[in-house]
Structures are given as structure tokens and as C-alpha cells.
Design an enzyme around this catalytic site. Structure first.
Site, PDB file in Angstrom:
ATOM      1  N   SER A   1     -27.931   0.728 -20.993  1.00  0.00           N
ATOM      2  CA  SER A   1     -27.646  -0.690 -20.749  1.00  0.00           C
ATOM      3  C   SER A   1     -27.723  -1.607 -21.962  1.00  0.00           C
ATOM      4  CB  SER A   1     -28.572  -1.222 -19.646  1.00  0.00           C
ATOM      5  OG  SER A   1     -28.150  -0.729 -18.401  1.00  0.00           O
TER       6      SER A   1
ATOM      7  N   SER B   1     -25.892  -2.761 -18.482  1.00  0.00           N
ATOM      8  CA  SER B   1     -26.146  -3.935 -17.672  1.00  0.00           C
ATOM      9  C   SER B   1     -26.501  -5.182 -18.483  1.00  0.00           C
ATOM     10  CB  SER B   1     -27.270  -3.638 -16.665  1.00  0.00           C
ATOM     11  OG  SER B   1     -28.488  -3.367 -17.315  1.00  0.00           O
TER      12      SER B   1
ATOM     13  N   LYS C   1     -32.522 -11.167 -21.598  1.00  0.00           N
ATOM     14  CA  LYS C   1     -31.861 -10.678 -20.376  1.00  0.00           C
ATOM     15  C   LYS C   1     -32.629 -11.110 -19.120  1.00  0.00           C
ATOM     16  CE  LYS C   1     -30.204  -6.193 -18.575  1.00  0.00           C
ATOM     17  NZ  LYS C   1     -30.319  -4.731 -18.747  1.00  0.00           N
TER      18      LYS C   1
END
Lengths: 65, 457
Positions: free
Chosen positions: B171, B147, B72
């Protein structure tokens, strides 16, 4: 002053007191977030937690002592 | 086939170790797959063919030797600072060896790219990002979840078999749910976090694996934890269910699929289902939001807020400024609620082994309008989703999301299990038990986009 929402004063006054500039778009977003959060915040503040013994230096990787 | 590209993470590692798959061919196939599918997904915001080849050349023998992964946009890499899905961060960043990167490298993995994410980590949908939104492989007009949107879309689209996300308020679990993956939110502090721009401040955020199934999450989780997450037997599993808005304010399809999965899990483990009471969930959700808002504003000055990058979204700009107005007393009260909920959970986990409820109350909403229709009315997906996720971050307990069905529109439905501190392994055991019981039906379901591809020729 009829129909004036609490945020109408709180938000511009709060931002101004901190010297934070906000345009119309900022104020629209802030107003929307405020409407979403403020009532729950007041409820949270009213929650009776008296007598609750706080954890001292809590270790969130473990169960509370 | 495809140099092992369509195998799971563990199967890729095993095939390489056995000499059945050449890691160089796997890397080439992965890069070709990214080139082919990423334009439709926007899952990988930057791919590193040369760096990846260098990593492969230097890769030590380890549990992920030669296996391509995505990380990420929340951690620095030695050659790239994280951007957090945003035009700017509220904290200084620079390239470097983050904990997750180091763990992956030392395990022999090959970082092929950086995964997209919701701007500043502040959304459950992935619909806003400086790179443009990632898209859900099950329906590219739908939210991939956030996210950790890009890592999830990368795995669901079978660009890679495993990805590293981060979970501060759900997330990892939200995108796992929307994309039909298994995602583990580890016990706080158990997985690698060094190098994160909030590592020294956060009491909520953890790194976590996103993979197709629990076995792959166990493998990638072991790498991130720096310890073996041993498999066990969840026989006699005591499953707690909560009859309150978190469990009941969900779509009928989600309710039905999750209830069926809970019953299947109970039967498979020879366990029991107990209805439990967990008052204070709404206060816990707000407490987690207040605490993460407060922690994320560390070091941010009013003057700094007057110099925000104009490329930040309007929502991010307004929300950052609003956070400065939140009363300190509310955050202090949030800390008290945190203590209260931690004690309640500690007591509950004497009675049950896991607490189960839907990860998200409705399947992935449209990217254009991330709203969900629930029995209580129409809500923003963020508002609805956080209710089921915040408790684990607030209290530090581990949590896992696993696919348990498909909606009438062909979108994944997910169940979340939460366990006591340090019992991450039990969650993986339970998820594997459920997979066994349903014949791995849901973890092996592929989105249409991943079912056929020119690279399979």
C-alpha cells in the site's frame, strides 16, 4: 444438481452455520471472491510442507534463525 | 518562490533552517495549494489550518522543523480518529497520539491534513473510498494507487513534499508506482506503528514514507524509524532478477523500462545482475492475503457482520463476510509457507544484495475500470499488483519503489527493489545511485497538473 458450483452449497451453508446474513449483492461479491481464491487455496492446502520446521515465535523484523 | 512550496522535503527543511524560507509563509502557501489543487485530486480529505498553525507555533527544532506533511487516514491524530477510508472500521478507534504523528511532531513537522485511502486498506488502486476516490495527478481519470492513495496524490500533485502511508500488502509501493514517487516499505517493526488499530495484531503492516526521491524518503524514513538512516555506498551491488510471472507478466513498456533501469543501476554501482530462482511466489502471495485477512478479522463476530454500515461498499461488505468462511487450515498452511519463504530469502540474500522486479505490471488503470492488460490476459489491477508486493510483507523484508520511466500515455512506470531484513538503508542507497545515473530524470518529472499553477505567480 447438474452445473451446480461447489460455492452454491458451501457459501450459503457456511454463512448460515455462522448466523451471518447475506443479501443478493453480498452473495454475488462472496461468490466472485470465492471463485478467485478457492482454487489457489486448495493448491495451497495440497502443498507438501511436511518436514518443514516452523519458526518458534518468529521475529519478522529479522532473518529466520 | 511560493515560500519554498515547490522544493523537496529535505530542501524545505534546509531552507527553513537556513532562514531562507519562512515556515509560516510555507504553511500558508501549502494551505493555498491544497485549496487550489485538491478539488481535482481529492487527495486530502481533511485539512487543518488552525491545528497546523498550532503545531508550527509549538514545533521543536528538528529535522523537519516547519515542514508541512500529510498523513494517511490510517492513524489517529490527537484531534481526529482515523476512518481508514471507510464508513466504519472493524475495530474501535478514537483520537490520539499515534506513533507516526508523534514522530512527525517531535521532528518539528506540521501535519496539514489527512490523506485519502482505499476503503479499509483493501485495494491497490485507491478507486474506492468513503470520501470518493483520490485521483492521480498524472491523469485525474486514472487510479492513484492504494491503499495510500491520498498521501501519494498529495506529494505527486506537490501539495506537500512528503507524506506518511502504510503498507500491509503493497500500500505504499503501489501508489508510489502509479504516481511516479519513491516509496519505502520498511523492514517489519522498524517504523512507528503505535496507535494503529491493528498495531497489536498485525505481522505485516508498517508505516512508510512517500516522497519525490530517495533522499527525501531517507529523511522522512529516519523520522518514522526514530534513527538515522545513514547513506552508504552500494558499490558492487549484486542484483537478483527472477524470471517468473512476477517479472514477465508485465506490459512491454514496463518490461523495457525496468530492464533498462536494472542495467543502469548495475553499471552505476559496478555491480552484477544474477538470475535467481525463487519458487513459491504464488503461494507466498496467497499466504500473505490469508494472514492479513485473518488478522484483520480479530474480534469480529458474526453478529457484528450483521450490523455493517450500509455506507460500506458492496465489495467490502461481501469480502468481510467471506473472510469468516476461510478455512483455518489454509491460514495455518500460510504460516508454513511464510517460514518457507523467509528461509528461501535468507539463503538468497547470501547470493544477492537486492531482488529487482517491476513494482506493478502496468501503469495506472482508469478509475472507472481498474483492469490491466497483461500478456496473460485481462486482470483486475488488484489481482495483478499483489503478486509483486506480498512477498515483502509476508517475510518482513524492506522494499522500495522508484520511478524509472513514463509510458506512451505519459504514466509513471516503477521498479521495486527488495533487500534483506534491516537493509532499508541499502535500498535508499541503490535508489539514489539510480537517480544519479539517470540524471534524476524520473524523480524530477512533474505531472501536468503540477507544472503550472496560479500560486506560482
Amino acid at each position: 444438481m447438474e452445473g451446480k458450483a461447489p460455492a452454491d452449497d458451501f457459501i450459503p451453508a457456511g454463512l448460515a452455520s455462522l448466523g451471518i446474513e447475506a443479501d443478493e449483492v453480498d452473495l454475488a461479491v462472496i461468490g466472485a471472491v470465492h471463485r478467485l481464491l478457492w482454487a489457489p487455496i486448495l493448491e495451497l492446502l495440497a502443498l507438501d510442507t511436511e518436514g518443514l520446521e516452523l519458526e518458534r515465535c518468529p521475529d519478522h523484523s529479522k532473518a529466520p534463525q | 518562490v511560493n515560500g519554498g512550496l515547490d522544493l523537496g522535503l529535505g530542501a524545505q527543511a534546509a531552507a527553513i533552517a537556513a532562514g531562507d524560507v519562512d515556515p509560516g509563509e510555507l504553511l500558508d502557501a501549502t494551505l493555498a495549494r491544497i485549496e487550489e489543487r485538491n478539488p481535482a485530486l481529492n487527495a486530502v480529505v481533511e485539512a487543518f489550518p488552525e491545528r497546523a498553525r498550532e503545531m508550527l507555533t509549538a514545533a521543536p527544532e528538528g529535522p523537519l522543523h516547519g515542514v508541512p506533511v500529510v498523513i494517511k487516514d490510517e492513524w489517529p491524530l490527537p484531534w481526529r480518529a482515523q476512518r481508514f477510508g471507510a464508513a466504519e472500521l472493524m475495530a474501535p478507534t478514537s483520537p490520539g497520539e499515534s506513533g507516526p504523528y508523534r514522530a512527525l511532531r517531535d521532528a518539528g513537522a506540521v501535519v496539514v491534513g489527512v490523506g485519502n485511502m482505499h476503503e479499509l486498506g483493501a485495494g491497490s488502486t485507491g478507486s474506492v473510498s468513503v470520501y470518493g476516490p483520490a485521483r492521480n495527478p498524472w491523469d485525474t481519470e486514472r487510479c492513484p494507487g492504494g491503499s495510500s492513495s491520498g498521501p501519494a496524490a498529495s506529494v505527486a500533485g506537490r501539495l506537500v513534499a512528503g507524506a506518511v502511508g502504510a503498507d500491509g500488502l503493497g500500500s505504499v509501493r503501489f501508489p508510489a508506482a502509479y504516481c511516479g514517487l519513491t516509496g519505502l516499505k520498511p523492514t517489519f517493526g522498524r517504523s512507528a506503528m503505535e496507535g494503529h488499530h491493528m498495531a497489536a495484531i498485525t505481522t505485516l503492516i508498517v508505516s512508510g514514507p512517500l516522497c519525490a526521491d530517495a533522499a527525501d524518503c531517507r529523511l522522512l524514513g529516519s523520522v518514522l524509524f526514530g534513527e538515522e538512516l545513514d547513506a552508504g555506498d552500494p558499490a558492487g551491488l549484486r542484483i537478483g532478477i527472477v524470471r517468473d510471472p512476477v517479472s514477465k507478466d508485465v506490459t512491454p513498456e514496463v518490461d523495457e523500462a525496468c530492464n533498462a533501469a536494472i542495467e543502469t543501476l548495475r553499471a552505476e554501482t559496478g555491480g552484477e545482475v544474477r538470475e535467481i530462482s525463487l519458487p513459491g511466489l504464488e503461494a507466498a502471495t496467497l499466504a500473505a492475503i490469508l494472514i492479513i485477512n485473518s488478522e484483520s478479522m480479530s474480534g469480529v463476530t458474526p453478529e457484528r457482520l450483521n450490523r455493517l454500515d450500509p455506507e460500506l461498499s458492496a465489495v467490502a461488505r461481501g469480502t468481510l463476510k467471506y473472510r469468516m468462511l476461510l478455512p483455518a487450515a489454509a491460514t495455518a498452511q500460510a504460516t508454513r509457507v511464510r517460514t518457507m519463504m523467509r528461509r528461501r530469502l535468507a539463503s538468497l540474500f547470501d547470493e544477492v544484495d537486492v531482488i529487482a522486479w517491476p513494482t506493478v505490471p502496468a501503469p495506472a488503470p482508469p478509475l472507472e475500470m481498474p483492469m490491466v492488460e497483461l500478456p496473460s490476459g485481462t486482470l483486475s489491477a488488484d489481482q495483478a499488483n499483489v503478486r509483486g508486493a506480498a512477498l515483502a510483507n509476508l517475510t518482513g523484508i524492506p522494499s522500495i519503489s522508484m520511478p524509472v520511466g513514463l509510458s506512451g500515455e505519459g504514466l509513471p512506470i516503477a521498479l521495486q527493489l527488495q533487500a534483506a531484513w534491516g537493509r532499508d538503508e541499502l535500498l535508499l542507497d541503490a535508489a539514489e545511485a539510480l537517480e544519479r545515473a539517470n540524471g534524476r530524470r524520473w524523480v524530477e518529472s512533474l505531472p501536468p497538473l503540477a507544472e503550472a499553477s496560479p500560486t506560482e505567480a
